[in-house]
Design a protein around this motif. Structure first.
Motif, mmCIF file in Angstrom:
data_model
loop_
_atom_site.group_PDB
_atom_site.id
_atom_site.type_symbol
_atom_site.label_atom_id
_atom_site.label_comp_id
_atom_site.label_asym_id
_atom_site.label_seq_id
_atom_site.Cartn_x
_atom_site.Cartn_y
_atom_site.Cartn_z
ATOM 1 N N THR A 92 -3.587 12.583 -3.794
ATOM 2 C CA THR A 92 -3.575 13.744 -2.902
ATOM 3 C C THR A 92 -4.474 13.585 -1.685
ATOM 4 N N SER A 93 -5.353 12.585 -1.654
ATOM 5 C CA SER A 93 -6.249 12.412 -0.508
ATOM 6 C C SER A 93 -6.506 10.927 -0.276
ATOM 7 N N PHE A 94 -6.893 10.616 0.978
ATOM 8 C CA PHE A 94 -7.177 9.224 1.296
ATOM 9 C C PHE A 94 -8.421 8.741 0.568
ATOM 10 N N SER A 95 -9.429 9.602 0.416
ATOM 11 C CA SER A 95 -10.642 9.189 -0.282
ATOM 12 C C SER A 95 -10.343 8.804 -1.721
ATOM 13 N N GLU A 96 -9.450 9.534 -2.365
ATOM 14 C CA GLU A 96 -9.057 9.195 -3.726
ATOM 15 C C GLU A 96 -8.291 7.880 -3.753
ATOM 16 N N PHE A 97 -7.406 7.718 -2.765
ATOM 17 C CA PHE A 97 -6.639 6.471 -2.676
ATOM 18 C C PHE A 97 -7.563 5.285 -2.441
ATOM 19 N N PHE A 98 -8.532 5.429 -1.518
ATOM 20 C CA PHE A 98 -9.431 4.316 -1.198
ATOM 21 C C PHE A 98 -10.335 3.989 -2.380
ATOM 22 N N ALA A 99 -10.733 5.005 -3.140
ATOM 23 C CA ALA A 99 -11.587 4.761 -4.305
ATOM 24 C C ALA A 99 -10.886 3.875 -5.323
ATOM 25 N N LYS A 100 -9.572 4.011 -5.433
ATOM 26 C CA LYS A 100 -8.817 3.224 -6.408
ATOM 27 C C LYS A 100 -8.289 1.917 -5.830
ATOM 28 N N ASN A 101 -8.092 1.877 -4.519
ATOM 29 C CA ASN A 101 -7.436 0.720 -3.904
ATOM 30 C C ASN A 101 -8.202 0.177 -2.707
ATOM 31 N N GLY A 102 -9.517 0.386 -2.697
ATOM 32 C CA GLY A 102 -10.326 -0.041 -1.566
ATOM 33 C C GLY A 102 -10.266 -1.530 -1.308
ATOM 34 N N SER A 103 -10.280 -2.327 -2.373
ATOM 35 C CA SER A 103 -10.239 -3.784 -2.194
ATOM 36 C C SER A 103 -8.930 -4.219 -1.557
ATOM 37 N N GLN A 104 -7.838 -3.557 -1.933
ATOM 38 C CA GLN A 104 -6.543 -3.892 -1.353
ATOM 39 C C GLN A 104 -6.512 -3.556 0.138
ATOM 40 N N VAL A 105 -7.120 -2.437 0.511
ATOM 41 C CA VAL A 105 -7.175 -2.044 1.921
ATOM 42 C C VAL A 105 -8.003 -3.053 2.718
ATOM 43 N N LEU A 151 0.828 -1.207 0.000
ATOM 44 C CA LEU A 151 0.000 0.000 0.000
ATOM 45 C C LEU A 151 0.862 1.256 0.000
ATOM 46 N N VAL A 152 1.960 1.219 0.729
ATOM 47 C CA VAL A 152 2.869 2.358 0.746
ATOM 48 C C VAL A 152 3.441 2.603 -0.644
ATOM 49 N N ASP A 153 3.866 1.533 -1.309
ATOM 50 C CA ASP A 153 4.393 1.666 -2.670
ATOM 51 C C ASP A 153 3.331 2.215 -3.614
ATOM 52 N N THR A 154 2.100 1.736 -3.475
ATOM 53 C CA THR A 154 1.016 2.217 -4.333
ATOM 54 C C THR A 154 0.762 3.699 -4.121
ATOM 55 N N LEU A 160 -1.447 -11.231 -3.674
ATOM 56 C CA LEU A 160 -1.991 -11.848 -4.887
ATOM 57 C C LEU A 160 -3.484 -11.566 -5.020
ATOM 58 N N ILE A 161 -4.207 -11.671 -3.916
ATOM 59 C CA ILE A 161 -5.650 -11.412 -3.935
ATOM 60 C C ILE A 161 -5.923 -9.943 -4.234
ATOM 61 N N ALA A 162 -5.161 -9.062 -3.595
ATOM 62 C CA ALA A 162 -5.377 -7.628 -3.785
ATOM 63 C C ALA A 162 -5.065 -7.188 -5.203
ATOM 64 N N GLY A 163 -4.115 -7.864 -5.865
ATOM 65 C CA GLY A 163 -3.701 -7.439 -7.183
ATOM 66 C C GLY A 163 -4.292 -8.217 -8.334
ATOM 67 N N LYS A 164 -5.114 -9.223 -8.053
ATOM 68 C CA LYS A 164 -5.622 -10.048 -9.154
ATOM 69 C C LYS A 164 -6.689 -9.300 -9.939
ATOM 70 N N ALA A 165 -6.685 -9.495 -11.249
ATOM 71 C CA ALA A 165 -7.637 -8.816 -12.124
ATOM 72 C C ALA A 165 -8.956 -9.563 -12.209
ATOM 73 N N SER A 166 -8.968 -10.833 -11.900
ATOM 74 C CA SER A 166 -10.195 -11.624 -11.969
ATOM 75 C C SER A 166 -10.218 -12.608 -10.809
ATOM 76 N N GLN A 167 -11.388 -13.194 -10.588
ATOM 77 C CA GLN A 167 -11.508 -14.162 -9.506
ATOM 78 C C GLN A 167 -10.638 -15.381 -9.810
ATOM 79 N N SER A 168 -9.875 -15.811 -8.816
ATOM 80 C CA SER A 168 -9.003 -16.964 -8.996
ATOM 81 C C SER A 168 -9.183 -17.913 -7.824
ATOM 82 N N PRO A 169 -9.877 -19.031 -8.034
ATOM 83 C CA PRO A 169 -10.050 -20.000 -6.949
ATOM 84 C C PRO A 169 -8.723 -20.509 -6.393
#
Length: 213
Positions: free
Chosen positions: A46-59, A36-39, A110-119
């Motif tokens: 510039t704001s946490f709301s913007e960051f969460f909108a793009k990376n909410g699933s990772q959080v 998350l720090v690297d991202t 891996l889960i946070a960065g996957k583009a599709s569901q991966s069982p």
């Protein structure tokens, strides 16, 4: 059952093992946030709301993994807090437990960065928790066979019922994630059934100990 000479050196050794285990868990928890720090640095948001909108699933996945590590550590802490020494098998099973803990950040990313569901990725994530639960059960079995390494006020931390339930629950969740399409991490909802069952078993064990002659 082999008795262990509880020398001052043995006491110091269990202290070092406990401190080492706590340190490894702390490092694993810290590793969760580094992506998350690297991202945040790379995207220059510039704001946490913007960051969460793009990376909410990772959080959210990070929060889940942190909660899982915290829960495992609390159980481990309660168990090791009652020890005054350890056996070689206990050392190596604890090493397996620690290995599974430090591995959790990998499937988390891996889960946070996957583009599709991966069982497969979901199964790796849940499977890691299964190994942690299983090694935790093995720790309790070893300790229950060597009561001489427990302090007199260790309490009921070695009761096996709750750990057996945890292993079975994780095993069922792993199977569901592998064979039922679309279940994925939703299988972890079984933990909400697991927790109250464990509490009932712990209370029953404490009552049994209190009335034992």
């Amino acid at each position: 059952m082999t008795n262990i000479a509880l020398t001052p050196r043995a006491h110091r050794s269990i202290g070092r093992l406990t401190a080492f285990s706590d340190g490894v868990v702390s490092i694993a928890a810290t590793l969760l946030v580094l992506p998350l720090v690297d991202t945040a640095v790379n995207e220059n948001l510039t704001s946490f709301s913007e960051f969460f909108a793009k990376n909410g699933s990772q959080v959210l996945v990070l929060t889940l993994s942190f909660t899982v590590i915290l829960r495992f550590w609390l159980i481990h802490h309660a168990l090791f807090d009652g020890l005054v020494a350890f056996t070689p098998p206990l050392f190596w099973v604890n090493a397996l437990w620690l290995l599974s803990i430090v591995f959790i950040p990998f499937p988390t990313q891996l889960i946070a960065g996957k583009a599709s569901q991966s069982p497969t990725i979901d199964a790796i994530y849940i499977g890691t928790m299964f190994v942690t639960s299983l090694s935790g059960l093995m720790l309790k079995v070893i300790i229950s066979r060597h009561p001489e390494i427990l302090s007199a006020d260790a309490g009921s931390t070695t009761a096996l019922g709750a750990s057996v339930v945890a292993v079975v629950t994780m095993g069922v969740a792993l199977v569901l994630a592998l064979v039922v399409p679309g279940v994925g991490l939703w299988a972890l909802l079984l933990l909400f059934v697991d927790i109250p069952i464990q509490r009932v078993l712990d209370r029953r064990h404490r009552r049994t100990r209190s009335i034992a002659p």
